[in-house]
Scaffold this active site. Structure first.
Site, PDB file in Angstrom:
ATOM      1  N   ARG A 223      42.981  21.507  44.039  1.00 42.75           N
ATOM      2  CA  ARG A 223      41.829  21.749  44.926  1.00 42.75           C
ATOM      3  C   ARG A 223      40.775  22.573  44.176  1.00 42.75           C
ATOM      4  O   ARG A 223      40.968  22.941  43.017  1.00 42.75           O
ATOM      5  CB  ARG A 223      42.283  22.488  46.175  1.00 42.75           C
ATOM      6  CG  ARG A 223      42.749  23.906  45.874  1.00 42.75           C
ATOM      7  CD  ARG A 223      43.225  24.627  47.115  1.00 42.75           C
ATOM      8  NE  ARG A 223      43.235  26.067  46.908  1.00 42.75           N
ATOM      9  CZ  ARG A 223      43.752  26.934  47.757  1.00 42.75           C
ATOM     10  NH1 ARG A 223      44.299  26.512  48.871  1.00 42.75           N
ATOM     11  NH2 ARG A 223      43.695  28.229  47.504  1.00 42.75           N
ATOM     12  N   ALA A 292      44.260  27.645  36.809  1.00 40.29           N
ATOM     13  CA  ALA A 292      45.053  28.213  37.916  1.00 40.29           C
ATOM     14  C   ALA A 292      44.842  29.718  37.967  1.00 40.29           C
ATOM     15  O   ALA A 292      44.878  30.392  36.940  1.00 40.29           O
ATOM     16  CB  ALA A 292      46.534  27.887  37.724  1.00 40.29           C
ATOM     17  N   LYS A 298      43.330  44.703  46.502  1.00 36.66           N
ATOM     18  CA  LYS A 298      43.581  46.024  47.104  1.00 36.66           C
ATOM     19  C   LYS A 298      42.912  47.038  46.197  1.00 36.66           C
ATOM     20  O   LYS A 298      42.888  46.850  44.973  1.00 36.66           O
ATOM     21  CB  LYS A 298      45.087  46.358  47.118  1.00 36.66           C
ATOM     22  CG  LYS A 298      45.910  45.663  48.178  1.00 36.66           C
ATOM     23  CD  LYS A 298      45.827  46.385  49.501  1.00 36.66           C
ATOM     24  CE  LYS A 298      46.608  45.598  50.558  1.00 36.66           C
ATOM     25  NZ  LYS A 298      45.970  45.649  51.854  1.00 36.66           N
ATOM     26  N   ALA A 301      44.346  52.581  44.774  1.00 36.46           N
ATOM     27  CA  ALA A 301      45.165  53.548  45.520  1.00 36.46           C
ATOM     28  C   ALA A 301      46.205  52.838  46.396  1.00 36.46           C
ATOM     29  O   ALA A 301      47.263  53.391  46.669  1.00 36.46           O
ATOM     30  CB  ALA A 301      44.259  54.424  46.386  1.00 36.46           C
ATOM     31  N   ASN A 350      35.119  45.066  39.721  1.00 31.41           N
ATOM     32  CA  ASN A 350      34.839  44.844  41.145  1.00 31.41           C
ATOM     33  C   ASN A 350      35.777  45.700  41.976  1.00 31.41           C
ATOM     34  O   ASN A 350      36.985  45.697  41.732  1.00 31.41           O
ATOM     35  CB  ASN A 350      35.047  43.356  41.467  1.00 31.41           C
ATOM     36  CG  ASN A 350      34.251  42.920  42.668  1.00 31.41           C
ATOM     37  OD1 ASN A 350      33.371  43.640  43.131  1.00 31.41           O
ATOM     38  ND2 ASN A 350      34.564  41.743  43.164  1.00 31.41           N
ATOM     39  N   TYR A 356      42.826  41.806  39.291  1.00 29.53           N
ATOM     40  CA  TYR A 356      42.151  40.530  38.997  1.00 29.53           C
ATOM     41  C   TYR A 356      41.162  40.698  37.834  1.00 29.53           C
ATOM     42  O   TYR A 356      41.139  39.903  36.886  1.00 29.53           O
ATOM     43  CB  TYR A 356      41.423  40.083  40.270  1.00 29.53           C
ATOM     44  CG  TYR A 356      40.712  38.756  40.186  1.00 29.53           C
ATOM     45  CD1 TYR A 356      41.413  37.551  40.252  1.00 29.53           C
ATOM     46  CD2 TYR A 356      39.325  38.689  40.081  1.00 29.53           C
ATOM     47  CE1 TYR A 356      40.757  36.335  40.208  1.00 29.53           C
ATOM     48  CE2 TYR A 356      38.655  37.478  40.040  1.00 29.53           C
ATOM     49  CZ  TYR A 356      39.374  36.305  40.111  1.00 29.53           C
ATOM     50  OH  TYR A 356      38.718  35.101  40.056  1.00 29.53           O
ATOM     51  N   LYS A 360      41.114  38.893  34.177  1.00 31.26           N
ATOM     52  CA  LYS A 360      40.014  38.025  33.748  1.00 31.26           C
ATOM     53  C   LYS A 360      39.323  38.564  32.486  1.00 31.26           C
ATOM     54  O   LYS A 360      38.909  37.788  31.619  1.00 31.26           O
ATOM     55  CB  LYS A 360      39.003  37.852  34.889  1.00 31.26           C
ATOM     56  CG  LYS A 360      39.590  37.147  36.120  1.00 31.26           C
ATOM     57  CD  LYS A 360      40.108  35.764  35.786  1.00 31.26           C
ATOM     58  CE  LYS A 360      40.506  34.953  37.001  1.00 31.26           C
ATOM     59  NZ  LYS A 360      41.025  33.618  36.651  1.00 31.26           N
TER      60      LYS A 360
END
Ligand SMILES: NC(=O)c1ccc[n+]([C@@H]2O[C@H](COP(=O)([O-])OP(=O)(O)OC[C@H]3O[C@@H](n4cnc5c(N)ncnc54)[C@H](O)[C@@H]3O)[C@@H](O)[C@H]2O)c1
Length: 450
Positions: A223, A292, A298, A301, A350, A356, A360
């Site tokens: 997808r 993928a 989160k 902390a 971010n 994440y 990346k």
């Protein structure tokens, strides 16, 4: 997910209201349509130094309508401000600007053109990479092009883009592939970017099917962006194997059947994933797209070890393990092209995405680290860093964040999976070994980390 503001802002009533309130009015971007032949449908104008003459030689294959501006040396009719046609594409060769006084040529060339750009026009500036120049004055002038081109990207309206390409010694032979990308709707959502083009022996033979005869693997292809990448590689002639988790087998089979590709249900984090992949692809690969990816957001902390580990395992560790295994097994053909799906979050950071963003950013380091090793066999590896793209992943974001993600960019809207796929299809071409170890953002010039 549809962008209702974009539709509203371009309706009769919405346009009046948005203009009256001084709100941003993003416009629908022109995208590449299947069956289109010419990269530029409209006028191309050229100017500047010696590379412009090389572009003029390629131009008849790009457009039926080519002009020169502020230049007597180019073999093209002169474009006259106020009288000439609206411009769909502009190329300025700034490579001969060898000190900061000469930079005024940028203002002199661009200012008269700016009010004559057609919707979704594409501007490309050519230069020489500052780090390769012996003369410090020339390095300074060439470095200045970055700030100029990124600012231009932010000033352009009506879906126009501006990018900068540093052309290395002997890289002129690879200009055509880059022009076909940067001057066409294939780069609709790429703006404010700087890439370096080096010499490369491999060439595209047929521009209507630039990936003909190439075997490709796309992970996460059931997808979203992965499915669009598989579709675009198949459109360009590649034989595609689509991989996704066994739980997504039905969707994967459906996409593979539609594209005439092959489906492979496999979790890339499985202990035997590399062995299974090698067994399943005995013919080896010319193109690998590590697409993928997952998010488990989160703040640090509140970040659980499970969230941390899951994201690092899928996004960063698995592409490394698989690439190493494919390389050692001799499965990567000469001139192979590998692309890693990074993210602007990995460049800018971010809030709530430390796991994440780390994964990346790690992929960008991965491309830099592997580039010299792969170059020995004519192969290349690059990262593509999408900004806000309309997919399941971004549809799941809270509304306020989603709106901010869309609007806080020069193009004022989210990109489509096709935009990311077009960049990867270009980087997967034989001639794109000219780009190695770099990161290309497909982000509409997102203000985040711009
Ligand atoms: N959507 C965006 O705005 C955006 C922005 C920046 C980067 N990206 C990156 O682009 C890539 C694709 O994003 P998307 O929005 O299409 O995501 P998506 O969630 O729609 O699709 C990701 C696919 O990867 C598959 N996948 C996940 N874990 C897997 C595993 N262990 N083994 C095999 N397949 C697995 C999923 O099943 C899914 O089909 C991701 O790497 C993502 O981080 C997306």
């Amino acid at each position: 997910m549809s962008d209702r503001y974009l539709g509203f802002a371009n309706s009769t009533l919405g346009r009046k209201l948005v203009d009256a309130l001084g709100l941003p009015r993003p416009v629908p971007l022109e995208r590449w349509q299947a069956g289109r032949l010419r990269p530029i449908e409209g006028a191309l104008v050229l100017g500047g130094g010696p590379l412009a003459a090389q572009v003029a030689a390629i131009a008849p294959r790009l457009t039926a309508d080519c002009y020169s501006f502020n230049s007597d040396l180019l073999p093209a009719p002169a474009w006259v401000a106020g009288l000439g046609p609206k411009l769909k594409a502009v190329v300025f060769d700034a490579s001969a600007l060898s000190d900061s006084d000469m930079l005024k040529q940028l203002r002199e060339f661009f200012q008269p053109l700016l009010r004559s750009l057609a919707p979704s026009a594409h501007v490309l500036i050519l230069g020489r990479a500052p780090e390769h120049l012996a003369d410090p004055l020339a390095s300074v002038a060439q470095g200045a092009l970055e700030g100029f081109s990124r600012s231009l990207g932010k000033e352009l309206r009506n879906g126009a883009t501006a990018n900068l390409l540093y052309v290395g010694e002997g890289a002129q032979t690879q200009l055509e592939g880059a022009l076909r990308f940067f001057l066409s709707p294939k780069s609709a959502f790429v703006s404010g970017q700087v890439l370096r083009l080096a010499a490369c022996a491999a060439q595209v033979e047929d521009w209507t099917r630039p990936l003909a005869g190439r075997r490709a693997l796309v992970t996460g292809a059931a997808r979203g962006i992965g499915a669009a990448i598989a579709e675009t590689l198949a459109r360009d002639g590649a034989e595609v194997t689509l991989l996704d988790v066994p739980q997504a087998q039905r969707d994967l089979d459906a996409v593979a059947a539609r594209l005439g590709g092959r489906a492979l249900g496999l979790d890339i984090c499985a202990a035997d994933a590399a062995a299974q992949l090698i067994d399943a692809l005995p013919e080896g690969l010319d193109i690998v797209v590590h697409n993928a990816g997952i998010t488990r957001d989160k703040t640090l902390a509140n970040m659980t070890p499970e969230y941390w580990d899951a994201v690092l395992a899928v996004n960063l560790k698995a592409p490394q393990v698989l690439t190493q295994a494919l390389f050692e097994a001799g499965m990567l053909h000469d001139n192979a092209r590998i692309t890693l799906l990074a993210s602007v979050s990995g460049i800018a950071g971010n809030r709530g995405q430390a796991n994440y963003a780390a994964s990346k950013a790690g992929l960008i380091g991965f491309a830099q680290a592997w580039a010299p090793r792969l170059a020995t066999q004519g192969a290349s590896i690059n990262a593509v860093a999408p900004g806000f793209i309309e997919t399941h992943m971004t549809a799941a974001m809270p509304m306020a964040l989603r709106e901010a993600g869309r609007r806080l960019s020069s193009l004022g809207q989210g990109g489509l999976p096709q935009d990311v796929a077009e960049a990867i299809a270009w980087l997967s071409q034989p001639g794109s070994g000219a780009i190695n170890g770099q990161a290309l953002r497909v982000c509409g010039q997102a203000l985040m980390g711009a």
